[in-house]
Design a protein around this motif. Structure first.
Motif, mmCIF file in Angstrom:
data_model
loop_
_atom_site.group_PDB
_atom_site.id
_atom_site.type_symbol
_atom_site.label_atom_id
_atom_site.label_comp_id
_atom_site.label_asym_id
_atom_site.label_seq_id
_atom_site.Cartn_x
_atom_site.Cartn_y
_atom_site.Cartn_z
ATOM 1 N N GLU A 275 12.588 6.085 6.604
ATOM 2 C CA GLU A 275 13.622 7.055 6.227
ATOM 3 C C GLU A 275 14.500 7.395 7.424
ATOM 4 O OE1 GLU A 275 11.180 10.086 4.615
ATOM 5 O OE2 GLU A 275 10.789 8.973 2.754
ATOM 6 N N GLN A 276 13.878 7.496 8.592
ATOM 7 C CA GLN A 276 14.669 7.756 9.802
ATOM 8 C C GLN A 276 15.571 6.571 10.130
ATOM 9 O OE1 GLN A 276 11.501 8.537 12.556
ATOM 10 N NE2 GLN A 276 11.129 10.614 11.798
ATOM 11 N N ALA A 277 15.012 5.370 10.051
ATOM 12 C CA ALA A 277 15.797 4.174 10.381
ATOM 13 C C ALA A 277 16.892 3.920 9.360
ATOM 14 C CB ALA A 277 14.881 2.957 10.481
ATOM 15 N N ASN A 278 16.658 4.305 8.110
ATOM 16 C CA ASN A 278 17.655 4.065 7.064
ATOM 17 C C ASN A 278 18.975 4.769 7.324
ATOM 18 O OD1 ASN A 278 15.929 2.421 5.640
ATOM 19 N ND2 ASN A 278 15.362 3.960 4.118
ATOM 20 N N GLN A 279 18.965 5.763 8.216
ATOM 21 C CA GLN A 279 20.212 6.428 8.559
ATOM 22 C C GLN A 279 21.190 5.481 9.255
ATOM 23 O OE1 GLN A 279 19.534 10.416 10.382
ATOM 24 N NE2 GLN A 279 17.400 10.155 9.746
ATOM 25 N N LEU A 280 20.678 4.353 9.728
ATOM 26 C CA LEU A 280 21.549 3.349 10.350
ATOM 27 C C LEU A 280 22.344 2.558 9.311
ATOM 28 C CD1 LEU A 280 18.943 1.848 12.867
ATOM 29 C CD2 LEU A 280 20.797 3.453 13.418
ATOM 30 N N VAL A 281 21.924 2.623 8.053
ATOM 31 C CA VAL A 281 22.508 1.789 7.005
ATOM 32 C C VAL A 281 23.489 2.617 6.187
ATOM 33 C CG1 VAL A 281 22.033 0.328 5.007
ATOM 34 C CG2 VAL A 281 20.386 0.428 6.899
ATOM 35 N N ASN B 221 16.443 0.240 3.260
ATOM 36 C CA ASN B 221 15.542 -0.449 4.195
ATOM 37 C C ASN B 221 15.743 -1.961 4.214
ATOM 38 O OD1 ASN B 221 13.992 0.220 1.500
ATOM 39 N ND2 ASN B 221 13.111 -1.690 2.257
ATOM 40 N N GLU B 222 16.203 -2.537 3.096
ATOM 41 C CA GLU B 222 16.385 -3.991 3.051
ATOM 42 C C GLU B 222 17.477 -4.473 4.002
ATOM 43 O OE1 GLU B 222 16.703 -5.843 -0.782
ATOM 44 O OE2 GLU B 222 14.507 -5.991 -0.704
ATOM 45 N N HIS B 223 18.272 -3.555 4.520
ATOM 46 C CA HIS B 223 19.416 -3.934 5.338
ATOM 47 C C HIS B 223 19.259 -3.486 6.783
ATOM 48 C CE1 HIS B 223 21.017 -4.811 1.411
ATOM 49 N NE2 HIS B 223 20.670 -3.603 1.057
ATOM 50 N N LEU B 224 18.027 -3.151 7.174
ATOM 51 C CA LEU B 224 17.766 -2.804 8.563
ATOM 52 C C LEU B 224 17.798 -4.061 9.428
ATOM 53 C CD1 LEU B 224 14.886 -0.229 8.090
ATOM 54 C CD2 LEU B 224 17.225 0.253 8.845
ATOM 55 N N PRO B 225 18.253 -3.935 10.665
ATOM 56 C CA PRO B 225 18.374 -5.118 11.520
ATOM 57 C C PRO B 225 17.050 -5.531 12.142
ATOM 58 C CG PRO B 225 19.121 -3.167 12.698
ATOM 59 C CD PRO B 225 18.813 -2.721 11.297
ATOM 60 N N GLY B 226 16.998 -6.788 12.570
ATOM 61 C CA GLY B 226 15.887 -7.282 13.369
ATOM 62 C C GLY B 226 14.548 -7.217 12.669
ATOM 63 N N TYR C 250 0.834 -1.200 0.000
ATOM 64 C CA TYR C 250 0.000 0.000 0.000
ATOM 65 C C TYR C 250 0.871 1.253 0.000
ATOM 66 C CZ TYR C 250 -4.047 2.940 0.752
ATOM 67 O OH TYR C 250 -5.033 3.878 0.584
ATOM 68 N N HIS C 251 1.998 1.182 0.692
ATOM 69 C CA HIS C 251 2.977 2.272 0.726
ATOM 70 C C HIS C 251 4.305 1.775 0.159
ATOM 71 C CE1 HIS C 251 0.671 3.790 4.465
ATOM 72 N NE2 HIS C 251 0.349 4.545 3.442
ATOM 73 N N PRO C 252 5.101 2.673 -0.409
ATOM 74 C CA PRO C 252 6.513 2.324 -0.635
ATOM 75 C C PRO C 252 7.237 2.311 0.699
ATOM 76 C CG PRO C 252 6.160 4.623 -1.145
ATOM 77 C CD PRO C 252 4.804 4.059 -0.800
ATOM 78 N N TRP C 253 8.459 1.782 0.686
ATOM 79 C CA TRP C 253 9.232 1.776 1.928
ATOM 80 C C TRP C 253 9.717 3.177 2.293
ATOM 81 C CZ3 TRP C 253 9.214 -2.635 4.652
ATOM 82 C CH2 TRP C 253 8.989 -3.830 3.971
ATOM 83 N N ASN C 254 9.916 4.019 1.305
ATOM 84 C CA ASN C 254 10.339 5.401 1.551
ATOM 85 C C ASN C 254 9.849 6.257 0.399
ATOM 86 O OD1 ASN C 254 12.500 5.340 -0.602
ATOM 87 N ND2 ASN C 254 13.348 3.787 0.784
ATOM 88 N N ASP C 255 9.838 7.565 0.599
ATOM 89 C CA ASP C 255 9.296 8.454 -0.422
ATOM 90 C C ASP C 255 10.142 8.472 -1.688
ATOM 91 O OD1 ASP C 255 7.144 9.073 1.129
ATOM 92 O OD2 ASP C 255 7.817 11.098 1.684
ATOM 93 N N ALA C 256 11.434 8.163 -1.569
ATOM 94 C CA ALA C 256 12.293 8.159 -2.760
ATOM 95 C C ALA C 256 11.854 7.078 -3.743
ATOM 96 C CB ALA C 256 13.754 7.943 -2.357
ATOM 97 N N GLN C 257 11.337 5.961 -3.250
ATOM 98 C CA GLN C 257 10.822 4.932 -4.156
ATOM 99 C C GLN C 257 9.615 5.454 -4.919
ATOM 100 O OE1 GLN C 257 10.189 1.571 -1.577
ATOM 101 N NE2 GLN C 257 12.367 1.065 -1.470
ATOM 102 N N ASN D 198 11.599 -3.998 9.712
ATOM 103 C CA ASN D 198 10.814 -4.019 8.480
ATOM 104 C C ASN D 198 9.379 -4.471 8.722
ATOM 105 O OD1 ASN D 198 12.473 -3.054 6.381
ATOM 106 N ND2 ASN D 198 13.629 -4.955 6.373
ATOM 107 N N GLN D 199 9.130 -5.231 9.784
ATOM 108 C CA GLN D 199 7.786 -5.706 10.066
ATOM 109 C C GLN D 199 6.972 -4.745 10.936
ATOM 110 O OE1 GLN D 199 10.446 -8.192 10.057
ATOM 111 N NE2 GLN D 199 9.623 -8.406 8.002
ATOM 112 N N ILE D 200 7.617 -3.882 11.718
ATOM 113 C CA ILE D 200 6.876 -3.126 12.722
ATOM 114 C C ILE D 200 6.831 -1.616 12.499
ATOM 115 C CG2 ILE D 200 7.291 -4.887 14.466
ATOM 116 C CD1 ILE D 200 9.403 -3.089 15.715
ATOM 117 N N LEU D 201 7.731 -1.052 11.682
ATOM 118 C CA LEU D 201 7.672 0.386 11.448
ATOM 119 C C LEU D 201 6.442 0.716 10.597
ATOM 120 C CD1 LEU D 201 11.424 1.270 10.787
ATOM 121 C CD2 LEU D 201 10.106 1.565 12.894
#
Length: 347
Positions: A257-263, A239-244, A39-46, A247-250
């Protein structure tokens, strides 16, 4: 022998682009199509998220490749009775070339109606009951079901294919893989994880059903410049490389986009085949074949789609056919055609 298909990303491309990619994939020698359901992309850039069932109907008119949802969540946003109707119609339109890939979903797509997002064990229980409802409706009989999670009353599908579509189950952990072994006609994964695939293959310890296919996917980023490819893959699919279980709970693209700063770009460069070296792509794809995948779907990240299909048609797919032939100890069967393309949880 492992087959190779193309992964259509509804998060990154609009309907017309997806249809062009399907045509190019068929011309390049890919054997099947996966298509995401979001229903949504993973981030607005997509930047996209067309309704998958509309796109599948259009795909049936532009190419002859098999198509599978990878994956649909039949538990919260869409009731399993509606998924059953959509899948049956897709199987009719595709003349029996449709597979229904199902999974337990992500909050990103499933929370939009305000329903609570349950924990993983509950989601798996919901998925199991949803598959029961879908299979009952595929019989063409009138169905009344009052279960723990779903109610169906006097429902019957009137547009039915000669053969119901196979139902493949996605899993990222051992509990989900065991569920897939119990209720699935095939197994969907994005990891070359021999142990996880073995859990599915072994079933309940009774030898399982080794004939059921393992269907996998990965993303790559072809470009003439490896550095540009890495930057593109990082910008669009960190987003495909976020830990734990993130990807299921955000719940929203902004949270991703905020979490992607970890990657970091280095993380992406280590994980994603990027650039113009065919051997880099082949090594990644052979890892899935070596882990036991029967079919691997490749998604090209970014706008350089035509270059990707030319690259795979002329360089990567022939190398994969040779590698498979060597692994099987014989000549490659059904080698990809070489004609020019004509178009563009952790449970």
């Amino acid at each position: 022998m492992t087959e190779y298909g193309y992964f259509l990303s509804c998060e990154e491309f609009g309907p017309d682009e997806l249809l062009d990619q399907a045509r190019m994939a068929e011309d390049a020698g890919f054997r099947s199509l996966w298509i995401s359901d979001h229903y949504h992309p993973w981030n607005d850039a997509q930047g996209h998220s067309p309704f998958v069932w509309s796109v599948i109907g259009a795909l049936s008119q532009v190419c002859r490749l098999p198509v599978e949802t990878a994956v649909t969540c039949p538990t919260v946003r869409l009731h399993p009775a509606l998924v059953a109707q959509a899948a049956a119609t897709s199987q009719v339109m595709l003349d029996g070339r449709f597979r229904l890939g199902l999974g337990s979903g992500e909050a990103l797509n499933e929370h939009i109606l305000g329903d609570p997002w349950p924990p993983a064990d509950v989601r798996l229980d919901m998925l199991e009951e949803a598959v029961e409802v879908i299979r009952a409706l595929f019989t063409g009989e009138q169905v009344t079901h009052r279960g723990r999670h779903y109610t169906v009353e006097n429902a019957r599908l009137y547009t039915l294919p000669e053969t119901p579509p196979p139902i493949d189950i996605s899993a990222f952990g051992p509990k989900a893989a065991a569920l897939a072994a119990r209720i699935g006609d095939g197994f969907v994964t994005t990891m070359p994880d021999r142990e996880l695939i073995g859990t599915f293959r072994d079933g309940d310890g009774d030898g399982g059903r080794p004939d059921r296919p393992v269907l996998a996917a990965t993303k790559v980023c072809w470009s003439r410049s490896r550095d540009e490819a890495v930057a593109t893959a990082h910008r669009l699919w960190a987003n495909e490389h976020l830990p734990g279980e993130l990807n299921q709970i955000l719940p929203t693209p902004r949270h991703f986009e905020q979490a992607n700063q970890l990657v970091t770009e280095e993380t992406v460069a280590d994980a994603v085949p990027c650039g113009p070296d065919p051997e880099v792509h082949v090594r990644r794809l052979r890892a899935y074949a070596d882990a036991g995948a029967d079919r691997v779907h490749i998604g090209q990240i970014g706008p350089e789609q035509r270059g990707f299909f030319d690259f795979y048609r002329t360089e990567v797919l022939p190398l994969l056919a040779d590698a498979d032939a060597d692994a099987d100890g014989g000549a490659p069967a059904d080698s990809p055609p070489t004609h020019q393309p004509t178009g563009g949880e952790r449970s």
